[in-house]
Design a protein around this motif. Structure first.
Motif, PDB file in Angstrom:
ATOM      1  N   ASN A   1       0.831  -1.199   0.000  1.00 21.59           N
ATOM      2  CA  ASN A   1       0.000   0.000   0.000  1.00 21.59           C
ATOM      3  C   ASN A   1       0.872   1.258   0.000  1.00 21.59           C
ATOM      4  O   ASN A   1       0.391   2.348   0.253  1.00 21.59           O
ATOM      5  CB  ASN A   1      -0.966  -0.011   1.187  1.00 21.59           C
TER       6      ASN A   1
ATOM      7  N   LEU B   1      -2.150  -1.350  -3.498  1.00 18.26           N
ATOM      8  CA  LEU B   1      -3.481  -1.086  -2.957  1.00 18.26           C
ATOM      9  C   LEU B   1      -3.529   0.346  -2.460  1.00 18.26           C
ATOM     10  O   LEU B   1      -2.568   0.844  -1.883  1.00 18.26           O
ATOM     11  CB  LEU B   1      -3.785  -2.029  -1.793  1.00 18.26           C
ATOM     12  N   SER B   2      -4.683   1.015  -2.668  1.00 15.03           N
ATOM     13  CA  SER B   2      -4.840   2.368  -2.148  1.00 15.03           C
ATOM     14  C   SER B   2      -6.311   2.619  -1.857  1.00 15.03           C
ATOM     15  O   SER B   2      -7.185   1.840  -2.240  1.00 15.03           O
ATOM     16  CB  SER B   2      -4.289   3.406  -3.133  1.00 15.03           C
ATOM     17  N   LEU B   3      -6.573   3.726  -1.189  1.00 14.85           N
ATOM     18  CA  LEU B   3      -7.924   4.108  -0.818  1.00 14.85           C
ATOM     19  C   LEU B   3      -8.320   5.344  -1.607  1.00 14.85           C
ATOM     20  O   LEU B   3      -7.607   6.345  -1.585  1.00 14.85           O
ATOM     21  CB  LEU B   3      -7.963   4.391   0.688  1.00 14.85           C
TER      22      LEU B   3
ATOM     23  N   ARG C   1     -13.028   3.779  -0.901  1.00 14.58           N
ATOM     24  CA  ARG C   1     -13.014   2.434  -1.487  1.00 14.58           C
ATOM     25  C   ARG C   1     -11.581   1.975  -1.721  1.00 14.58           C
ATOM     26  O   ARG C   1     -10.721   2.762  -2.087  1.00 14.58           O
ATOM     27  CB  ARG C   1     -13.752   2.439  -2.831  1.00 14.58           C
ATOM     28  N   ILE C   2     -11.357   0.676  -1.534  1.00 12.44           N
ATOM     29  CA  ILE C   2     -10.041   0.115  -1.823  1.00 12.44           C
ATOM     30  C   ILE C   2      -9.949  -0.117  -3.328  1.00 12.44           C
ATOM     31  O   ILE C   2     -10.822  -0.760  -3.918  1.00 12.44           O
ATOM     32  CB  ILE C   2      -9.812  -1.201  -1.068  1.00 12.44           C
TER      33      ILE C   2
END
Length: 131
Positions: A58, A71-73, A77-78
Motif C-alpha cells: 500500500n 493497494l490504495s484508498l 473504497r479500496i
C-alpha cells in the motif's frame, strides 16, 4: 492457519530487521509490504529478487515503481493498480476479471524511484496465475 477454497493459508507478521524473518520472506507466496516500510522497499525487493512470490503493497507509487500490485484508498473504497509488465517478468498472469477492476500501470509512470526489477515465478492466487 486458515482455509480458503479448501487450501490452508498461513498469515504471519515478519520483521525485516530480524534475519530469520528475512529468510522466511523468501519462502512466502504472497508478501504484503506495508507503507511503513516504504523507505526500505528497494532493499526488501532486492533481497527477494529471484524468489517466487507476489509482492503487494500500500506504499504510494509501488506499482509504477516496479512493484506488482499496489493497494490504495480512493473515496472510501479500496482500489488497486497492477503493473502487468512486472507480473509477466515474474511468470505471473493476471486474469481478465482481475484486470477489468484494476488500474493498469507501467514502470516509470511516476517521478518516484523504481524499487527494483524482479524475476519471480508464481502460482494460481486470487486471479493471478502462471500463463
Amino acid at each position: 492457519s486458515k482455509k480458503v477454497a479448501s487450501r490452508a493459508i498461513e498469515v504471519r507478521r515478519l520483521d525485516w530487521h530480524c534475519e530469520a524473518d528475512r529468510e522466511a520472506m523468501k519462502r512466502c507466496h504472497i508478501l504484503f509490504i506495508g507503507s511503513s516500510e516504504a523507505h526500505q522497499l528497494g532493499d526488501i525487493l532486492s533481497a527477494l529478487e529471484g524468489h517466487p512470490l507476489l509482492a503487494v503493497s500500500n506504499a504510494g507509487d509501488f506499482a509504477v515503481g516496479g512493484g506488482m500490485i499496489e493497494l490504495s484508498l480512493e473515496q472510501g473504497r479500496i482500489v488497486f493498480a497492477i503493473n502487468r509488465n512486472v507480473l509477466e517478468q515474474a511468470g505471473l498472469k493476471a486474469g481478465s476479471q482481475l484486470l477489468s477492476l484494476a488500474k493498469i500501470v507501467t514502470t516509470g509512470q511516476s517521478l518516484r524511484p523504481r524499487w527494483g526489477a524482479r524475476n519471480r515465478q508464481g502460482s494460481l492466487l486470487n486471479g493471478v496465475k502462471r500463463p
